[in-house]
Design a protein around this motif. Structure first.
Motif, PDB file in Angstrom:
ATOM      1  N   VAL A   5       0.024  15.312 -13.869  1.00 21.91           N
ATOM      2  CA  VAL A   5       1.097  14.368 -13.532  1.00 21.91           C
ATOM      3  C   VAL A   5       1.645  13.781 -14.826  1.00 21.91           C
ATOM      4  CG1 VAL A   5       1.727  12.248 -12.323  1.00 21.91           C
ATOM      5  CG2 VAL A   5      -0.007  13.763 -11.336  1.00 21.91           C
ATOM      6  N   HIS A   6       2.970  13.720 -14.933  1.00 17.47           N
ATOM      7  CA  HIS A   6       3.608  13.129 -16.117  1.00 17.47           C
ATOM      8  C   HIS A   6       4.789  12.289 -15.641  1.00 17.47           C
ATOM      9  CE1 HIS A   6       4.914  12.644 -20.225  1.00 17.47           C
ATOM     10  NE2 HIS A   6       6.092  13.193 -19.976  1.00 17.47           N
ATOM     11  N   LEU A   7       4.802  11.020 -16.028  1.00 17.81           N
ATOM     12  CA  LEU A   7       5.844  10.104 -15.579  1.00 17.81           C
ATOM     13  C   LEU A   7       6.434   9.350 -16.766  1.00 17.81           C
ATOM     14  CD1 LEU A   7       3.908   8.567 -12.542  1.00 17.81           C
ATOM     15  CD2 LEU A   7       5.719  10.272 -12.405  1.00 17.81           C
ATOM     16  N   THR A   8       7.751   9.263 -16.807  1.00 16.26           N
ATOM     17  CA  THR A   8       8.441   8.502 -17.845  1.00 16.26           C
ATOM     18  C   THR A   8       9.558   7.689 -17.192  1.00 16.26           C
ATOM     19  OG1 THR A   8      10.148  10.156 -18.286  1.00 16.26           O
ATOM     20  CG2 THR A   8       8.058  10.390 -19.505  1.00 16.26           C
ATOM     21  N   ASP A   9      10.163   6.825 -17.961  1.00 14.13           N
ATOM     22  CA  ASP A   9      11.340   6.104 -17.475  1.00 14.13           C
ATOM     23  C   ASP A   9      12.621   6.853 -17.805  1.00 14.13           C
ATOM     24  OD1 ASP A   9       9.842   3.982 -16.446  1.00 14.13           O
ATOM     25  OD2 ASP A   9       9.751   3.006 -18.416  1.00 14.13           O
TER      26      ASP A   9
ATOM     27  N   ILE B  10       0.848  -1.194   0.000  1.00  9.67           N
ATOM     28  CA  ILE B  10       0.000   0.000   0.000  1.00  9.67           C
ATOM     29  C   ILE B  10       0.883   1.244   0.000  1.00  9.67           C
ATOM     30  CG2 ILE B  10      -1.769   1.304   1.246  1.00  9.67           C
ATOM     31  CD1 ILE B  10      -2.507  -1.443   2.596  1.00  9.67           C
ATOM     32  N   TYR B  11       0.675   2.098  -0.996  1.00  8.38           N
ATOM     33  CA  TYR B  11       1.416   3.356  -1.091  1.00  8.38           C
ATOM     34  C   TYR B  11       0.476   4.533  -0.859  1.00  8.38           C
ATOM     35  CZ  TYR B  11       5.273   0.979  -3.610  1.00  8.38           C
ATOM     36  OH  TYR B  11       6.310   0.163  -3.985  1.00  8.38           O
ATOM     37  N   SER B  12       0.990   5.572  -0.218  1.00  6.70           N
ATOM     38  CA  SER B  12       0.314   6.863  -0.293  1.00  6.70           C
ATOM     39  C   SER B  12       0.697   7.494  -1.625  1.00  6.70           C
ATOM     40  CB  SER B  12       0.756   7.779   0.858  1.00  6.70           C
ATOM     41  OG  SER B  12       2.136   8.122   0.708  1.00  6.70           O
ATOM     42  N   TYR B  13      -0.021   8.514  -2.017  1.00  8.71           N
ATOM     43  CA  TYR B  13       0.251   9.220  -3.275  1.00  8.71           C
ATOM     44  C   TYR B  13       1.705   9.716  -3.348  1.00  8.71           C
ATOM     45  CZ  TYR B  13      -0.411  12.955  -6.773  1.00  8.71           C
ATOM     46  OH  TYR B  13      -0.302  13.782  -7.847  1.00  8.71           O
ATOM     47  N   PRO B  14       2.197  10.465  -2.344  1.00  3.46           N
ATOM     48  CA  PRO B  14       3.583  10.954  -2.428  1.00  3.46           C
ATOM     49  C   PRO B  14       4.612   9.827  -2.342  1.00  3.46           C
ATOM     50  CG  PRO B  14       2.637  11.482  -0.293  1.00  3.46           C
ATOM     51  CD  PRO B  14       1.507  10.991  -1.143  1.00  3.46           C
ATOM     52  N   GLU B  15       4.304   8.797  -1.590  1.00  2.00           N
ATOM     53  CA  GLU B  15       5.223   7.672  -1.459  1.00  2.00           C
ATOM     54  C   GLU B  15       5.424   6.988  -2.809  1.00  2.00           C
ATOM     55  OE1 GLU B  15       5.692   4.112   1.864  1.00  2.00           O
ATOM     56  OE2 GLU B  15       3.683   4.758   1.242  1.00  2.00           O
ATOM     57  N   PHE B  16       4.332   6.870  -3.580  1.00  2.00           N
ATOM     58  CA  PHE B  16       4.440   6.239  -4.895  1.00  2.00           C
ATOM     59  C   PHE B  16       5.201   7.146  -5.871  1.00  2.00           C
ATOM     60  CE2 PHE B  16       3.154   4.863  -9.095  1.00  2.00           C
ATOM     61  CZ  PHE B  16       3.301   3.496  -8.996  1.00  2.00           C
ATOM     62  N   LEU B  17       4.965   8.451  -5.780  1.00  2.00           N
ATOM     63  CA  LEU B  17       5.704   9.383  -6.651  1.00  2.00           C
ATOM     64  C   LEU B  17       7.208   9.300  -6.380  1.00  2.00           C
ATOM     65  CD1 LEU B  17       3.421  12.551  -6.693  1.00  2.00           C
ATOM     66  CD2 LEU B  17       3.900  11.020  -8.610  1.00  2.00           C
ATOM     67  N   TYR B  18       7.571   9.145  -5.113  1.00  2.00           N
ATOM     68  CA  TYR B  18       8.986   8.980  -4.795  1.00  2.00           C
ATOM     69  C   TYR B  18       9.530   7.709  -5.441  1.00  2.00           C
ATOM     70  CZ  TYR B  18      13.336   7.950  -2.469  1.00  2.00           C
ATOM     71  OH  TYR B  18      14.652   7.625  -2.236  1.00  2.00           O
ATOM     72  N   GLU B  19       8.782   6.633  -5.351  1.00  2.00           N
ATOM     73  CA  GLU B  19       9.223   5.369  -5.953  1.00  2.00           C
ATOM     74  C   GLU B  19       9.458   5.533  -7.458  1.00  2.00           C
ATOM     75  OE1 GLU B  19      10.002   2.236  -4.793  1.00  2.00           O
ATOM     76  OE2 GLU B  19      10.017   3.298  -2.873  1.00  2.00           O
ATOM     77  N   GLN B  20       8.599   6.334  -8.088  1.00  2.00           N
ATOM     78  CA  GLN B  20       8.714   6.553  -9.532  1.00  2.00           C
ATOM     79  C   GLN B  20       9.889   7.459  -9.891  1.00  2.00           C
ATOM     80  OE1 GLN B  20       6.276   5.733 -12.420  1.00  2.00           O
ATOM     81  NE2 GLN B  20       6.176   4.003 -11.023  1.00  2.00           N
ATOM     82  N   SER B  21      10.391   8.204  -8.906  1.00  2.00           N
ATOM     83  CA  SER B  21      11.420   9.216  -9.219  1.00  2.00           C
ATOM     84  C   SER B  21      12.716   9.042  -8.425  1.00  2.00           C
ATOM     85  CB  SER B  21      10.854  10.613  -8.946  1.00  2.00           C
ATOM     86  OG  SER B  21      10.479  10.756  -7.582  1.00  2.00           O
ATOM     87  N   LYS B  22      12.890   7.933  -7.724  1.00  2.00           N
ATOM     88  CA  LYS B  22      14.044   7.813  -6.832  1.00  2.00           C
ATOM     89  C   LYS B  22      15.377   7.727  -7.568  1.00  2.00           C
ATOM     90  CE  LYS B  22      13.284   2.844  -6.033  1.00  2.00           C
ATOM     91  NZ  LYS B  22      12.925   1.850  -5.001  1.00  2.00           N
TER      92      LYS B  22
ATOM     93  N   LYS C 107      12.313  13.551  -0.505  1.00  2.00           N
ATOM     94  CA  LYS C 107      13.776  13.562  -0.407  1.00  2.00           C
ATOM     95  C   LYS C 107      14.422  14.319  -1.573  1.00  2.00           C
ATOM     96  CE  LYS C 107      13.531   9.073   1.890  1.00  2.00           C
ATOM     97  NZ  LYS C 107      13.888   7.641   1.858  1.00  2.00           N
ATOM     98  N   PRO C 108      14.242  15.624  -1.610  1.00  2.00           N
ATOM     99  CA  PRO C 108      14.688  16.400  -2.781  1.00  2.00           C
ATOM    100  C   PRO C 108      16.200  16.543  -2.912  1.00  2.00           C
ATOM    101  CG  PRO C 108      13.855  17.862  -1.075  1.00  2.00           C
ATOM    102  CD  PRO C 108      13.554  16.461  -0.620  1.00  2.00           C
ATOM    103  N   ASN C 109      16.627  16.653  -4.165  1.00  2.00           N
ATOM    104  CA  ASN C 109      18.001  17.055  -4.476  1.00  2.00           C
ATOM    105  C   ASN C 109      18.073  18.576  -4.588  1.00  2.00           C
ATOM    106  OD1 ASN C 109      17.276  14.443  -6.378  1.00  2.00           O
ATOM    107  ND2 ASN C 109      19.163  14.189  -5.195  1.00  2.00           N
ATOM    108  N   ILE C 110      16.991  19.155  -5.103  1.00  2.00           N
ATOM    109  CA  ILE C 110      16.847  20.610  -5.225  1.00  2.00           C
ATOM    110  C   ILE C 110      15.496  20.963  -4.619  1.00  2.00           C
ATOM    111  CG2 ILE C 110      16.695  22.566  -6.818  1.00  2.00           C
ATOM    112  CD1 ILE C 110      18.273  20.886  -8.861  1.00  2.00           C
ATOM    113  N   ALA C 111      15.455  22.005  -3.784  1.00  2.00           N
ATOM    114  CA  ALA C 111      14.190  22.369  -3.138  1.00  2.00           C
ATOM    115  C   ALA C 111      14.026  23.879  -3.094  1.00  2.00           C
ATOM    116  CB  ALA C 111      14.133  21.798  -1.723  1.00  2.00           C
ATOM    117  N   LEU C 112      12.785  24.300  -2.894  1.00  2.00           N
ATOM    118  CA  LEU C 112      12.471  25.721  -2.719  1.00  2.00           C
ATOM    119  C   LEU C 112      11.404  25.834  -1.637  1.00  2.00           C
ATOM    120  CD1 LEU C 112      11.826  28.462  -5.380  1.00  2.00           C
ATOM    121  CD2 LEU C 112      10.059  27.991  -3.679  1.00  2.00           C
TER     122      LEU C 112
END
Length: 451
Positions: free
Chosen positions: A147-151, A89-101, A178-183
């Motif tokens: 939302v836009h996701l690619t590999d 079970i993922y939360s929305y942000p948790e899944f986005l992190y998985e897609q972008s880690k 867990k950002p590399n760049i943040a504002l």
């Protein structure tokens, strides 16, 4: 992958579902109610549930994951079944992190301005044909989904919300990216049902900074005292880049930005939006867009949906709708309209719609927020107070909180609509601020007031 969405109809959730379907994931979803525009968009993409409701039979062991939306409750039958079967079970942000880690993650956070800043960044990158993955909280011109996701894309641009991740994950969303760049654009107390004190709210941004990668980049608004304190007192080994409102002038209702090559006319206006622009510029430069290219692109940015969105205009009248509801946003937006249209009467209408805005103790935070307007109206629904199980709020309390004796207060949507359509709005800038719709106000009908 086979993924099931519990509460697929949410603004963010349905966009993620569509994005994953476009990546050829097998997507199913459920919800007990789905409104527009989510409904039509899910139907077009063949993702609309066959019937409303929660059905445990939707959950089976052959699912790769379940994504849980905030609209669901902790005792949701589908959630309980997923927990019983041990489905991930993922939360929305948790899944986005998985897609972008494996990507460079850029997270735009703050109590206000984050949607506008994220939208500006995406507009500039799109203008220059720079492909990135993204998640933004408003529909943008030229973009199919939020939302836009690619590999293959190197960067992931994320609008970072400080609200809770899911019914069973009480961490703020910004803590999971867990950002590399943040504002960080600004810190002004909000979501008091979750963060009961200002100190508790500010702490979430401290934690956010500490989730950054070592050697990361933090861009921050140095004109916000709390942001400046939080960022500059942090000793994490990151690079810090402050920004502030750039020099600009206003002529005949148009804002002109000072640049090294002269003044640049903008489609947007308001001190807060020029400040947002300065933050977006820093981020874009860190992504490889030089200053000249940024200015070339930003001149055509018209704003994000419902963020000082112009819905009608004629020779004497202009009408805006805006998502502003928190005190700092209301004040900044009202002031922006008055500064931009100094020769017009500003009629500012605010709906108190959220849990925080309807809380009797929190109301005092709105003191002076509508003062820049020549005429100010507040609308709220007593029914909304009942739904949110809050104590009753009187017209007197509202006027005292805003500290404005001539404040007009409505609690009946029909009476508010009658007032609005009977007003003489010649030589007027009409500003409608709400995260709701004033009890059923038709904004298309409002736009016809300029005909």
């Amino acid at each position: 992958m086979k993924i099931h969405f519990i509460a697929i109809g949410g603004s963010a959730m349905h966009n993620l579902a569509i994005a994953l379907a476009k990546k050829n994931y097998k997507i199913t979803g459920s919800d007990d109610v789905i409104y527009e525009p989510s409904k039509s968009r899910l139907i077009v993409n063949n993702l609309f549930p066959k019937e409303f409701g929660w059905f445990p039979e939707n959950i089976s062991k052959d699912l790769d994951a379940v994504i849980l939306g905030m609209h669901a409750k902790p005792d949701n039958p589908e959630l309980l079944k997923a927990q019983e079967l041990g489905v991930k079970i993922y939360s929305y942000p948790e899944f986005l992190y998985e897609q972008s880690k494996l990507k460079t993650r850029v997270v735009i956070a703050g109590s206000h301005g984050k949607t506008s800043i994220t939208s500006m960044i995406l507009h500039v990158l799109h203008y220059h044909d720079m492909e990135v993955d993204y998640m933004v909280g408003a529909q943008l011109e030229g973009f199919d989904t939020m939302v836009h996701l690619t590999d293959e894309n190197e960067f992931m641009i994320l609008e970072g919300d400080e609200y809770l991740s899911s019914p069973i994950d009480r961490r703020p969303k910004i803590h999971l990216y867990k950002p590399n760049i943040a504002l960080i654009s600004g810190i002004a107390w909000d979501h008091i049902n979750v963060f009961p004190t200002f100190e508790n709210y500010v702490e979430q941004f401290d934690i956010f900074i500490n989730t950054m990668s070592n050697g990361g980049i933090m861009v921050y608004n140095e004109e916000d005292e709390e942001v400046k304190r939080v960022v500059e007192s942090n000793d994490l080994p990151i690079k810090k880049y402050p920004y502030k409102t750039p020099d600009f002038t206003i002529e005949n209702g148009v804002s002109y930005l000072d640049t090294p090559d002269g003044v640049l006319p903008l489609e947007i206006f308001g001190n807060h939006n020029l400040q947002n622009l300065a933050g977006a510029k820093w981020i874009c430069q860190h992504l490889g867009v030089d200053e000249d290219d940024f200015y070339e692109a930003i001149g055509s940015f018209k704003g994000a949906s419902k963020r000082l969105e112009k819905i009608a205009q004629n020779d004497s009248t202009v009408i805006f709708k805006d998502f502003a509801h928190a005190p700092s946003k209301v004040k900044a937006t009202t002031k922006a309209v008055k500064d931009q249209f100094v020769n017009k009467q500003v009629l500012a209408c605010l709906e108190l719609h959220t849990y925080s805005s309807l809380n009797a103790q929190f109301l005092k935070e709105y003191e002076g927020a509508l003062n820049p307007a020549d005429k100010a109206v507040v609308f709220y629904s007593p029914h909304a107070l009942e739904i949110k199980k809050l104590e009753k709020v009187s017209e007197k309390q509202i006027k005292e909180a805003f500290n404005r004796d001539d404040l007009i207060v409505y609690t009946n949507p029909d009476e508010f609509r009658k007032f609005l359509f009977s007003e003489n709005i010649e030589d007027t800038a009409l500003l409608l601020m709400s995260s709701g719709n004033y009890g059923g106000l038709d904004f298309d009908e409002v736009s016809k007031l300029t005909n």
